[in-house]
Design an enzyme around this catalytic site. Sequence first.
Site, PDB file in Angstrom:
ATOM      1  N   GLY A  12     -63.166 -92.267  -6.976  1.00 15.05           N
ATOM      2  CA  GLY A  12     -63.098 -92.173  -5.685  1.00 15.05           C
ATOM      3  C   GLY A  12     -64.182 -92.821  -4.801  1.00 15.05           C
ATOM      4  CB  ALA A  13     -64.563 -95.518  -2.679  1.00 18.86           C
ATOM      5  N   GLY A  14     -64.425 -92.035  -1.475  1.00 13.59           N
ATOM      6  CA  GLY A  14     -64.849 -91.311  -0.109  1.00 13.59           C
ATOM      7  C   GLY A  14     -65.921 -91.117   0.259  1.00 13.59           C
ATOM      8  CG  PHE A 116     -67.957 -77.385  14.510  1.00  9.16           C
ATOM      9  CD1 PHE A 116     -68.291 -78.237  15.378  1.00  9.16           C
ATOM     10  CD2 PHE A 116     -66.637 -77.212  13.585  1.00  9.16           C
ATOM     11  CE1 PHE A 116     -67.525 -79.259  15.406  1.00  9.16           C
ATOM     12  CE2 PHE A 116     -65.916 -78.201  13.595  1.00  9.16           C
ATOM     13  CZ  PHE A 116     -66.139 -79.363  14.373  1.00  9.16           C
ATOM     14  CD  GLN A 249     -60.617 -74.403   6.472  1.00  7.62           C
ATOM     15  OE1 GLN A 249     -61.129 -75.442   6.610  1.00  7.62           O
ATOM     16  NE2 GLN A 249     -61.595 -73.256   6.332  1.00  7.62           N
ATOM     17  CG  HIS A 251     -58.411 -77.353  11.252  1.00  7.90           C
ATOM     18  ND1 HIS A 251     -57.961 -76.913  12.950  1.00  7.90           N
ATOM     19  CD2 HIS A 251     -59.310 -77.762  11.382  1.00  7.90           C
ATOM     20  CE1 HIS A 251     -59.167 -77.300  13.438  1.00  7.90           C
ATOM     21  NE2 HIS A 251     -60.128 -77.688  12.655  1.00  7.90           N
ATOM     22  CG  LEU A 261     -57.786 -81.550  12.488  1.00  6.79           C
ATOM     23  CD1 LEU A 261     -57.187 -80.321  12.076  1.00  6.79           C
ATOM     24  CD2 LEU A 261     -59.171 -82.007  11.859  1.00  6.79           C
ATOM     25  CB  THR A 263     -62.202 -81.995  15.882  1.00  6.62           C
ATOM     26  OG1 THR A 263     -63.456 -81.225  15.406  1.00  6.62           O
ATOM     27  CG2 THR A 263     -62.586 -82.482  17.357  1.00  6.62           C
ATOM     28  CD  GLU A 264     -64.051 -74.784  13.608  1.00  7.19           C
ATOM     29  OE1 GLU A 264     -63.015 -74.403  13.045  1.00  7.19           O
ATOM     30  OE2 GLU A 264     -65.144 -74.576  13.635  1.00  7.19           O
ATOM     31  NE  ARG A 295     -62.375 -75.213  10.604  1.00 11.04           N
ATOM     32  CZ  ARG A 295     -62.527 -76.609  10.163  1.00 11.04           C
ATOM     33  NH1 ARG A 295     -62.441 -76.845   9.028  1.00 11.04           N
ATOM     34  NH2 ARG A 295     -63.179 -77.490  10.887  1.00 11.04           N
ATOM     35  CG  HIS A 362     -58.366 -78.925   7.483  1.00  5.06           C
ATOM     36  ND1 HIS A 362     -58.126 -80.080   7.837  1.00  5.06           N
ATOM     37  CD2 HIS A 362     -59.686 -78.629   7.637  1.00  5.06           C
ATOM     38  CE1 HIS A 362     -59.245 -80.743   8.365  1.00  5.06           C
ATOM     39  NE2 HIS A 362     -60.194 -79.618   8.082  1.00  5.06           N
ATOM     40  CD  GLU A 392     -60.758 -81.200   0.471  1.00 10.48           C
ATOM     41  OE1 GLU A 392     -60.888 -82.428   1.572  1.00 10.48           O
ATOM     42  OE2 GLU A 392     -59.528 -80.914   0.854  1.00 10.48           O
ATOM     43  NE  ARG A 403     -64.086 -77.493   4.807  1.00 12.54           N
ATOM     44  CZ  ARG A 403     -64.278 -78.329   5.620  1.00 12.54           C
ATOM     45  NH1 ARG A 403     -65.314 -78.190   6.622  1.00 12.54           N
ATOM     46  NH2 ARG A 403     -62.994 -78.860   5.981  1.00 12.54           N
ATOM     47  CB  SER A 408     -66.106 -80.524   4.160  1.00 10.15           C
ATOM     48  OG  SER A 408     -65.787 -81.501   3.362  1.00 10.15           O
ATOM     49  CG  LEU A 409     -67.625 -84.517   7.245  1.00 14.70           C
ATOM     50  CD1 LEU A 409     -67.838 -84.893   8.693  1.00 14.70           C
ATOM     51  CD2 LEU A 409     -67.148 -85.811   6.549  1.00 14.70           C
TER      52      LEU A 409
END
Length: 599
Positions: A12-14, A116, A249, A251, A261, A263-264, A295, A362, A392, A403, A408-409
């Site tokens: 994975g390359a996220g 947030f 979750q 969202h 999405l 964003t919040e 959320r 989400h 994730e 969450r 998460s970021l």
Amino acid sequence: MQVHKYDVVIVGAGGAGMRAAIESGQRARTAVLTKLYPTRSHTGAAQGGMCAALANVEEDNWEWHTFDTIKGGDYLVDQDAAEVMAKEAIDAVLDLEKMGLPFNRTPEGRIDQRRFGGHTRDHGKAPVRRACYAADRTGHMILQTLYQNCVKHNVEFYNEYYVLDLLIVEEDAVREDGTPYKQKRVAGVVSYDLASGELHVFQAKSVVFASGGAGKVFKTTSNAHTLTGDGMGIAFRRGIPLEDMEFFQFHPTGLAGLGILLTEGARGEGAILRNSEGERFMERYAPTIKDLAPRDIVARAMANEVREGRGCGPDKDYVLLDLTHLEPAHIEAKLPDITEFARTYLGVEPFTDPVPVFPTAHYAMGGIPTNITTEVLQDNDTIVPGLYAAGEVACVSVHGSNRLGTNSLLDINVFGKRAGIAAAEYSKTADFVELPEDPEAMTRGLLSGLLEGNGTERVAQIRKELQDTMDANMQVFRTKESLEQVLNDIEKFEERYKNVTVQDKGKRFNLDLLEAVELGFLLDMAKVMTVGALHREESRGGHYREDFPDRDDEKFMKHSMAYLDSSVTVGSSAESVAGIRLETKPVVFTRYEPMERKY
Ligand SMILES: Cc1cc2nc3c(=O)[nH]c(=O)nc-3n(C[C@H](O)[C@H](O)[C@H](O)COP(=O)(O)OP(=O)(O)OC[C@H]3O[C@@H](n4cnc5c(N)ncnc54)[C@H](O)[C@@H]3O)c2cc1C
């Protein structure tokens, strides 16, 4: 057979995979295998921000952040992990800044921060400005920054290599108390090269799973098409348990009917949710922090407004996100992308008209269980040496049953970094584990089964029906009946899946074949999630049972652990359904006693 040898292989390359690669690449020979070109990973779609108690614009500290994370997760959070994350958050943001990430700034030149959901000052007194951001393109900036730094450190990428199997060997071992057990050890992975259709075996001392989420089990979702739970599925099929999968979750602010999405961060900048009567209904559900409640609470409130007839539009099936009282210049500067989404996809001008929104699937709170060093667990007491997971796909349990936005970021940066360091350090002293005989066997069998099948079933049709039943029965509100409906449906889908036909029989760029493989993972993940949800006869965080509306700490203050177990036959009991055995794992407490969750 094509065999490659690396000290560390990252799947994975996220954000999580590349943050790990930056560390590992400087310490050990590292390869990153990714089914997408790195900068197309879903991290790049993240919008609103990444939190850290920098206290740049308001008083804040990591202890408040820890508390918010634990309370936000409805106390199912492992508190040691939440402490690590909140403490290391500050360096995680500064690392990115040093790597060149262009954060929004205050007039004094500091990294700006915004509000947030669920992030508060002094244990819930008021919302706090904790999220660092780059307009509403924070994930894009993170992903580009990490990729550039991977290139700088000469990380080797294998792009469009789909990992389809994890190579594990089992050795006889004895526990401290004298009981024998099978110790799993990691030998490498098997991957499929999309361009050529060839299989490649990667032998590695350490393997890091960073393959992201599984949001495509739902129809209405903010997740990319590729988030099909591959990593979770691969590990599960090789006997690794999955933790807390029932917690998914929703969202609150997906574009109505589409799930794309918003964003919040919009509510962080002052947007308000309203029902058909124009009422700011969150004042009733969360009197103190209103629209900035976590959320799960906001999503349920919205669904409830619609159920009670206060929805908007011709079918009264959504509520409105109102930004019209905000300065257009402010919106333009802070939220340029999402306002454009509203114009493009719904034809709504957010400067003058409120935007139709409804909850969208989400984020997977659950995943491959790890400890705070990101080592994967094969059961509650035993790690799999050399196997790591972060992001994730993993469940280190910082998010518990819900969450908080921007965590998460943060998670992918903190635990991605930890995984990269741990995997590389392990590889310095470990030896390669010998590959099993015919390592490609399972993958070859899987692919040839799908290619040679000539039944009448179509992958897209089964996937659609799976997503429909998940949306109808496994969403914000759940009951015993709705969950049993899903399991019945899945049982039929599994039978039909045996009869699918892949129309493209070719070797090059055969996405038709890979979508069939991905459907297999989706079916497995939907089932694990639903079995967990059926068993958990309580309501907590993102999991709400109408037939058990209260949190039940006595019976359910514990993580659920799902194991693949073919000896369990269909429908035997709520604890064990159709090939899945459910066990539990204690929650780690450090300093916070569970309290009633009021906002
Ligand atoms: C629209 C949207 C907005 C969001 N906004 C925010 C936000 O503002 N703040 C926040 O904190 N969180 C946000 N999130 C959540 C957050 O972005 C994700 O949870 C996080 O980025 C996941 O990162 P990851 O590295 O774990 O996985 P991903 O970024 O999804 O990367 C997964 C990687 O795994 C690879 N992969 C998958 N399967 C395979 C396989 N079989 N073989 C090889 N490679 C494979 C893919 O190619 C990809 O490179 C948002 C999510 C979405 C969907």
